[in-house]
Write a protein that holds these residues in place. Sequence first.
Motif, PDB file in Angstrom:
ATOM      1  N   GLY A 170       0.940  -1.103  -0.112  1.00  0.00           N
ATOM      2  CA  GLY A 170       0.149  -0.103  -0.027  1.00  0.00           C
ATOM      3  C   GLY A 170       0.686   1.381   0.125  1.00  0.00           C
ATOM      4  N   GLU A 171       2.144   1.143   0.276  1.00  0.00           N
ATOM      5  CA  GLU A 171       3.005   2.255   0.205  1.00  0.00           C
ATOM      6  C   GLU A 171       3.051   2.711  -1.325  1.00  0.00           C
ATOM      7  OE1 GLU A 171       7.420   3.626   1.424  1.00  0.00           O
ATOM      8  OE2 GLU A 171       6.878   1.934   2.091  1.00  0.00           O
ATOM      9  N   CYS A 172       3.134   4.201  -1.491  1.00  0.00           N
ATOM     10  CA  CYS A 172       3.155   4.649  -2.951  1.00  0.00           C
ATOM     11  C   CYS A 172       4.298   5.482  -2.994  1.00  0.00           C
ATOM     12  CB  CYS A 172       1.628   5.412  -3.317  1.00  0.00           C
ATOM     13  SG  CYS A 172       0.205   4.218  -3.304  1.00  0.00           S
ATOM     14  N   LEU A 173       5.003   5.094  -4.229  1.00  0.00           N
ATOM     15  CA  LEU A 173       6.217   6.246  -4.430  1.00  0.00           C
ATOM     16  C   LEU A 173       5.521   7.227  -5.276  1.00  0.00           C
ATOM     17  CD1 LEU A 173       9.163   6.652  -4.942  1.00  0.00           C
ATOM     18  CD2 LEU A 173       8.864   5.278  -7.085  1.00  0.00           C
ATOM     19  N   VAL A 174       4.501   7.083  -6.202  1.00  0.00           N
ATOM     20  CA  VAL A 174       3.794   8.215  -6.495  1.00  0.00           C
ATOM     21  C   VAL A 174       2.399   7.881  -6.197  1.00  0.00           C
ATOM     22  CG1 VAL A 174       2.893   9.203  -8.772  1.00  0.00           C
ATOM     23  CG2 VAL A 174       5.067   8.560  -8.551  1.00  0.00           C
ATOM     24  N   LYS A 175       1.682   8.811  -5.667  1.00  0.00           N
ATOM     25  CA  LYS A 175       0.334   8.510  -5.001  1.00  0.00           C
ATOM     26  C   LYS A 175      -0.728   8.814  -6.309  1.00  0.00           C
ATOM     27  CE  LYS A 175       0.872  10.161  -0.301  1.00  0.00           C
ATOM     28  NZ  LYS A 175       0.709  11.056   0.490  1.00  0.00           N
ATOM     29  N   PRO A 176      -1.889   7.794  -6.072  1.00  0.00           N
ATOM     30  CA  PRO A 176      -2.773   7.975  -7.286  1.00  0.00           C
ATOM     31  C   PRO A 176      -3.264   9.475  -7.655  1.00  0.00           C
ATOM     32  CG  PRO A 176      -3.349   6.154  -6.068  1.00  0.00           C
ATOM     33  CD  PRO A 176      -2.164   7.025  -5.502  1.00  0.00           C
ATOM     34  N   GLY A 177      -3.458   9.803  -8.579  1.00  0.00           N
ATOM     35  CA  GLY A 177      -3.943  11.029  -9.182  1.00  0.00           C
ATOM     36  C   GLY A 177      -2.849  12.470  -8.741  1.00  0.00           C
ATOM     37  N   SER A 178      -1.556  11.856  -8.907  1.00  0.00           N
ATOM     38  CA  SER A 178      -0.500  13.012  -8.662  1.00  0.00           C
ATOM     39  C   SER A 178      -0.169  13.686  -9.747  1.00  0.00           C
ATOM     40  CB  SER A 178       0.711  12.211  -8.118  1.00  0.00           C
ATOM     41  OG  SER A 178       0.557  11.665  -6.749  1.00  0.00           O
ATOM     42  N   THR A 179      -0.103  14.998  -9.799  1.00  0.00           N
ATOM     43  CA  THR A 179       0.661  15.793 -10.770  1.00  0.00           C
ATOM     44  C   THR A 179       2.368  16.018 -10.750  1.00  0.00           C
ATOM     45  OG1 THR A 179      -1.188  17.437 -10.810  1.00  0.00           O
ATOM     46  CG2 THR A 179       0.726  18.194 -11.710  1.00  0.00           C
ATOM     47  N   LEU A 180       2.694  15.566 -11.705  1.00  0.00           N
ATOM     48  CA  LEU A 180       4.247  15.439 -11.775  1.00  0.00           C
ATOM     49  C   LEU A 180       5.086  16.512 -12.526  1.00  0.00           C
ATOM     50  CD1 LEU A 180       4.538  11.692 -12.541  1.00  0.00           C
ATOM     51  CD2 LEU A 180       4.314  12.683 -10.166  1.00  0.00           C
ATOM     52  N   VAL A 181       6.140  16.893 -12.042  1.00  0.00           N
ATOM     53  CA  VAL A 181       6.941  17.817 -12.578  1.00  0.00           C
ATOM     54  C   VAL A 181       8.250  17.168 -13.168  1.00  0.00           C
ATOM     55  CG1 VAL A 181       8.321  20.064 -12.273  1.00  0.00           C
ATOM     56  CG2 VAL A 181       6.147  19.736 -10.959  1.00  0.00           C
ATOM     57  N   TYR A 182       8.537  17.407 -14.525  1.00  0.00           N
ATOM     58  CA  TYR A 182       9.938  16.879 -15.002  1.00  0.00           C
ATOM     59  C   TYR A 182      10.576  17.949 -15.558  1.00  0.00           C
ATOM     60  CZ  TYR A 182       8.018  12.110 -14.965  1.00  0.00           C
ATOM     61  OH  TYR A 182       7.507  10.650 -14.651  1.00  0.00           O
ATOM     62  N   ASP A 183      11.974  17.775 -15.312  1.00  0.00           N
ATOM     63  CA  ASP A 183      12.880  18.514 -16.058  1.00  0.00           C
ATOM     64  C   ASP A 183      13.471  17.504 -17.018  1.00  0.00           C
ATOM     65  OD1 ASP A 183      12.738  20.778 -14.465  1.00  0.00           O
ATOM     66  OD2 ASP A 183      14.292  20.137 -13.042  1.00  0.00           O
ATOM     67  N   VAL A 184      13.154  17.710 -18.503  1.00  0.00           N
ATOM     68  CA  VAL A 184      13.567  16.900 -19.438  1.00  0.00           C
ATOM     69  C   VAL A 184      14.710  17.474 -20.460  1.00  0.00           C
ATOM     70  CG1 VAL A 184      12.823  15.592 -21.276  1.00  0.00           C
ATOM     71  CG2 VAL A 184      11.249  15.867 -19.302  1.00  0.00           C
ATOM     72  N   THR A 185      15.659  16.988 -21.128  1.00  0.00           N
ATOM     73  CA  THR A 185      16.668  17.378 -21.954  1.00  0.00           C
ATOM     74  C   THR A 185      16.567  16.350 -22.844  1.00  0.00           C
ATOM     75  OG1 THR A 185      18.006  18.419 -20.019  1.00  0.00           O
ATOM     76  CG2 THR A 185      19.012  18.063 -22.389  1.00  0.00           C
ATOM     77  N   LEU A 186      16.301  16.923 -24.217  1.00  0.00           N
ATOM     78  CA  LEU A 186      16.427  16.011 -25.340  1.00  0.00           C
ATOM     79  C   LEU A 186      17.800  16.176 -25.848  1.00  0.00           C
ATOM     80  CD1 LEU A 186      15.132  14.078 -27.251  1.00  0.00           C
ATOM     81  CD2 LEU A 186      14.131  16.053 -28.821  1.00  0.00           C
ATOM     82  N   LYS A 187      18.542  15.069 -25.595  1.00  0.00           N
ATOM     83  CA  LYS A 187      19.890  14.618 -25.928  1.00  0.00           C
ATOM     84  C   LYS A 187      19.888  14.350 -27.441  1.00  0.00           C
ATOM     85  CE  LYS A 187      22.658  15.273 -23.103  1.00  0.00           C
ATOM     86  NZ  LYS A 187      23.303  16.449 -22.637  1.00  0.00           N
ATOM     87  N   LYS A 188      19.529  13.403 -27.778  1.00  0.00           N
ATOM     88  CA  LYS A 188      19.539  13.119 -29.226  1.00  0.00           C
ATOM     89  C   LYS A 188      18.288  12.491 -29.921  1.00  0.00           C
ATOM     90  CE  LYS A 188      24.302  11.239 -28.776  1.00  0.00           C
ATOM     91  NZ  LYS A 188      25.417  10.371 -28.691  1.00  0.00           N
ATOM     92  N   SER A 189      18.226  12.200 -31.416  1.00  0.00           N
ATOM     93  CA  SER A 189      17.176  11.618 -31.788  1.00  0.00           C
ATOM     94  C   SER A 189      17.731  11.197 -33.141  1.00  0.00           C
ATOM     95  CB  SER A 189      16.034  12.737 -32.176  1.00  0.00           C
ATOM     96  OG  SER A 189      15.034  12.195 -33.029  1.00  0.00           O
ATOM     97  N   SER A 190      17.177   9.861 -33.373  1.00  0.00           N
ATOM     98  CA  SER A 190      17.592   9.219 -34.770  1.00  0.00           C
ATOM     99  C   SER A 190      16.674   8.293 -35.267  1.00  0.00           C
ATOM    100  CB  SER A 190      18.933   8.668 -34.374  1.00  0.00           C
ATOM    101  OG  SER A 190      18.609   7.275 -33.450  1.00  0.00           O
ATOM    102  N   ILE A 191      16.575   8.024 -36.473  1.00  0.00           N
ATOM    103  CA  ILE A 191      15.558   7.248 -37.032  1.00  0.00           C
ATOM    104  C   ILE A 191      15.925   5.804 -36.667  1.00  0.00           C
ATOM    105  CG2 ILE A 191      15.144   8.806 -38.978  1.00  0.00           C
ATOM    106  CD1 ILE A 191      16.870   7.034 -40.828  1.00  0.00           C
ATOM    107  N   PRO A 192      14.986   5.030 -36.450  1.00  0.00           N
ATOM    108  CA  PRO A 192      15.449   3.612 -36.046  1.00  0.00           C
ATOM    109  C   PRO A 192      15.949   2.858 -37.198  1.00  0.00           C
ATOM    110  CG  PRO A 192      12.860   3.818 -36.525  1.00  0.00           C
ATOM    111  CD  PRO A 192      13.712   5.271 -36.684  1.00  0.00           C
ATOM    112  N   PRO A 193      16.457   1.556 -36.805  1.00  0.00           N
ATOM    113  CA  PRO A 193      17.042   0.894 -38.159  1.00  0.00           C
ATOM    114  C   PRO A 193      15.957   0.294 -38.742  1.00  0.00           C
ATOM    115  CG  PRO A 193      17.663  -0.138 -35.783  1.00  0.00           C
ATOM    116  CD  PRO A 193      16.894   1.285 -35.601  1.00  0.00           C
ATOM    117  N   PRO A 194      16.125  -0.206 -40.248  1.00  0.00           N
ATOM    118  CA  PRO A 194      15.056  -0.916 -40.901  1.00  0.00           C
ATOM    119  C   PRO A 194      14.795  -2.116 -40.228  1.00  0.00           C
ATOM    120  CG  PRO A 194      17.216  -0.470 -42.012  1.00  0.00           C
ATOM    121  CD  PRO A 194      17.478   0.041 -40.627  1.00  0.00           C
TER     122      PRO A 194
END
Length: 194
Positions: A170-194
């Motif tokens: 019953g212990e929750c790391l993220v409680k139900p109904g939680s609004t979250l805050v993220y710091d996000v850095t997009l480092k790379k983007s590439s097309i997937p292999p065929p």
Amino acid sequence: MARYASPLLLLAFALSGIHGFSVSMKSDAPSSPTISRRGILSSGAAAALATACSAAALPQKALAGPEIYNLPSGIKYANLKMPENPKKAIAPQQGDIVAIEFTGYLADGKIFDRTHAEGTKNALLFKLGSTAVIPGLNEMVSNMVVGQKVQAIIPPSQAFGDEGICLENGECLVKPGSTLVYDVTLKKSSIPPP
């Protein structure tokens, strides 16, 4: 002709010991003690006081925070860092393999997840549009360019919803109904292999 004095001049007179004044340009001014505007302005104390008061009265530039953007899903974000040349930056497409660094915070500021720790740098790799991450991260990253860093507020509907992240006891790391805050850095983007 109406006569009036600005509050700055009145304050200057009060501090300089002048008891009366006239701003009349007529030569037949009353014989009471009068002082011309030129005489007032030549007074060092009055000029210094007027300068100090006028400088304090100027509007000061407000410290503004970053601009907040809204996505249709309810995600709000602010740009923390943009790439050096945003016009040439690469924007990922659905299905691309992306690498991000992130820190996830609860609403009270506690960190619940991150890709890096002191002395290490790891990136999370995933296929954009997959279920490897919460829907809010997918949407946020799809609206970024490589090199951009954002802080995003992700509503529960785009995060862990009504389930949260809870253990069997019953212990929750993220409680139900939680609004979250993220710091996000997009480092790379590439097309997937065929």
